[in-house]
Design an enzyme around this catalytic site. Structure first.
Site, PDB file in Angstrom:
ATOM      1  N   HIS A 120       9.859  22.063  33.232  1.00 44.81           N
ATOM      2  CA  HIS A 120      10.311  20.686  33.428  1.00 44.81           C
ATOM      3  C   HIS A 120       9.374  19.649  32.825  1.00 44.81           C
ATOM      4  O   HIS A 120       9.674  18.457  32.885  1.00 44.81           O
ATOM      5  CB  HIS A 120      10.465  20.413  34.923  1.00 44.81           C
ATOM      6  CG  HIS A 120       9.174  20.474  35.693  1.00 44.81           C
ATOM      7  ND1 HIS A 120       8.504  21.660  35.931  1.00 44.81           N
ATOM      8  CD2 HIS A 120       8.432  19.504  36.262  1.00 44.81           C
ATOM      9  CE1 HIS A 120       7.407  21.402  36.620  1.00 44.81           C
ATOM     10  NE2 HIS A 120       7.328  20.107  36.831  1.00 44.81           N
ATOM     11  N   CYS A 121       8.259  20.081  32.216  1.00 47.17           N
ATOM     12  CA  CYS A 121       7.275  19.111  31.720  1.00 47.17           C
ATOM     13  C   CYS A 121       7.036  19.168  30.212  1.00 47.17           C
ATOM     14  O   CYS A 121       7.357  18.225  29.496  1.00 47.17           O
ATOM     15  CB  CYS A 121       5.939  19.310  32.445  1.00 47.17           C
ATOM     16  SG  CYS A 121       5.915  18.737  34.146  1.00 47.17           S
ATOM     17  N   ILE A 122       6.455  20.262  29.744  1.00 47.60           N
ATOM     18  CA  ILE A 122       5.951  20.290  28.364  1.00 47.60           C
ATOM     19  C   ILE A 122       7.047  20.097  27.309  1.00 47.60           C
ATOM     20  O   ILE A 122       6.831  19.366  26.335  1.00 47.60           O
ATOM     21  CB  ILE A 122       5.158  21.581  28.102  1.00 47.60           C
ATOM     22  CG1 ILE A 122       4.000  21.690  29.101  1.00 47.60           C
ATOM     23  CG2 ILE A 122       4.600  21.595  26.686  1.00 47.60           C
ATOM     24  CD1 ILE A 122       3.209  22.958  28.974  1.00 47.60           C
TER      25      ILE A 122
END
Length: 440
Positions: free
Chosen positions: A291-293
């Site tokens: 969900h981030c990088i």
């Protein structure tokens, strides 16, 4: 004196922990009402809820998905970082409950928004869940309530999106509200860095909001780091994950160069890691996921374009990482006997990282698509994933021409494949010194 890489790493992790303890910000008096409402009970919201319960807060966890609310209230945790026992203890104490009813947040002195901020079909920011959360809490937010956004987004989201939405729909009696941004720093599956010992950035719209926000985070975290504006906090979160995206792209490209020359990239990384300053090890893999990088840096590139600029370097890094699944597929297919027209490929691990069942933005999706494009028949196996994109896993006895170890999950009995002499392309550097195994 011979010193191993792991010994060097442990030493500097210890130094970092000592430094963090020294920079604690003086605690600001906590609010009398210690009732916290958290919007979103997933990988960010539920761990925050348990940390707040441990710190003496009464927590109301709000989630739009009735099935998830029912699951949580039955004592079954939907995320790996929170055990069923920990959740059941919080529920039994009365300090935590989950609900789909936004009206219950009227009792809260602090409301945190912890909903996903994914990308849309154009790979641009999708703030629909964030806007829905702001609209949902607005009619019920009480006067003098602190509202904090933990959802990752571009600089200006709190000031330009969340605050106007809430102010336009809030009750007439809610004359004064306080607003802050404290982007989440959750690393699912991490056994060391948790809510308590991970420093939190806090940036607010005014002095009183900052005082209250710092008081809240200092009650649940060892260190709260004050920054001057919410935009600084929002931008810092994008920088953190863009840093990782860029360095992963670098090592993925470096891995391809080394493979072409017969050089072991992992030995190169280990050698470089012996330097105690100026270098941080990253490892190659199928790509980037979660969900981030793969997501946050594209909030940065979009934000740059809105301001008439281009984040060219970040866009290039994103392209390199998105090309990695194709490279992995081609490496694997090159290991198969050329007389086999439709090779059977078994993908091992479809979650984006080990220890979790999270398949959001997993690079294995692109790996699978390219294998299909080349005419390969594929199947997958992952002990932590029950269903993936409307397909079911197979057992390790599935007959295949080659296996690709994309994510090494706990409980994955790879000896079964190794003993059968199945060729494996190891993208995790976890199977070394074995016959029939090729490292990425």
């Amino acid at each position: 004196m011979h010193v191993s890489i792991s010994e060097i790493r442990r030493h500097y992790e210890g130094v970092l922990r000592k430094l963090l303890k020294r920079v604690r910000i003086p605690t600001v008096s906590a609010e009398q009402s210690r009732i916290l409402a958290i919007i979103g009970q997933g990988y960010v919201g539920l761990p925050l809820a348990m940390a707040a319960v441990d710190a003496g807060w009464t927590v109301i966890g709000i989630d739009n998905f009735e099935a998830k609310v029912t699951q949580i209230n039955s004592g079954k945790s939907p995320v790996e970082d929170i055990s069923d026992i920990q959740l059941q203890t919080a529920l039994a104490s009365g300090a935590y409950t989950a609900s789909a009813d936004y009206a219950s947040i009227a009792k809260a002195s602090v409301i945190t928004i912890c909903v996903p901020t994914p990308l849309d079909e154009k790979r641009e920011p999708d703030l629909s869940l964030l806007q829905s959360a702001a609209s949902g809490i607005a009619p019920f937010v009480s006067n003098e309530t602190l509202v904090v956004s933990e959802s990752t987004s571009y600089p200006g989201t709190l000031r330009d999106v969340i605050i106007p939405t809430i102010n336009s729909l809030k009750p007439k009696g809610s004359i004064k509200l306080y607003f802050a941004s404290a982007p989440e720093r959750v690393n699912p599956g991490d056994l060391i860095w948790k809510q308590r010992n991970t420093p939190r950035l806090v940036g607010s719209i005014d002095e009183e909001s900052q005082k209250r926000a710092l008081a809240f985070y200092e009650s649940i975290c060892d260190v709260a780091v004050s920054v001057s504006t919410p935009e600084i906090a929002e931008a810092a979160k994008l920088l953190e994950n863009t840093f990782r995206l860029v360095n992963i792209a670098l090592v993925n490209e470096f891995a391809q160069l080394c493979a072409a020359s017969g050089i072991n990239i992992h030995e190169v990384i280990d050698a470089a890691s012996s330097k105690p300053y100026g270098f941080m090890p990253f490892r190659p893999g199928v790509g980037v996921g979660g969900h981030c990088i793969p997501v946050d840096p594209l909030y940065l590139t979009w934000w740059a374009r809105q301001n008439g600029e281009r984040a060219t370097f970040v866009e290039l890094a994103d392209s390199v990482n998105h090309a990695m699944p194709k490279y992995v597929a081609e490496r694997a297919l090159s290991m198969v006997n050329g007389n086999i027209k439709n090779p059977k490929v078994l993908i091992l691990g479809v979650a984006y990282k080990p220890g979790v069942g999270d398949v959001r933005e997993t690079p294995v999706s692109e790996l699978r698509d390219y294998l299909k494009l080349k005419g390969a028949e594929f199947a997958w196996h992952d002990p932590l994933v029950q269903v993936w994109e409307d397909s079911s896993p197979v057992d390790l006895d599935w007959d295949c021409d080659i296996a690709i170890l994309a994510t090494k999950q706990p409980g994955m009995n790879l000896e079964q494949l190794i003993n059968r002499g199945v060729q494996i392309l190891d993208c995790t550097n976890s199977l070394t010194g074995l016959a029939h195994i090729s490292s990425l």
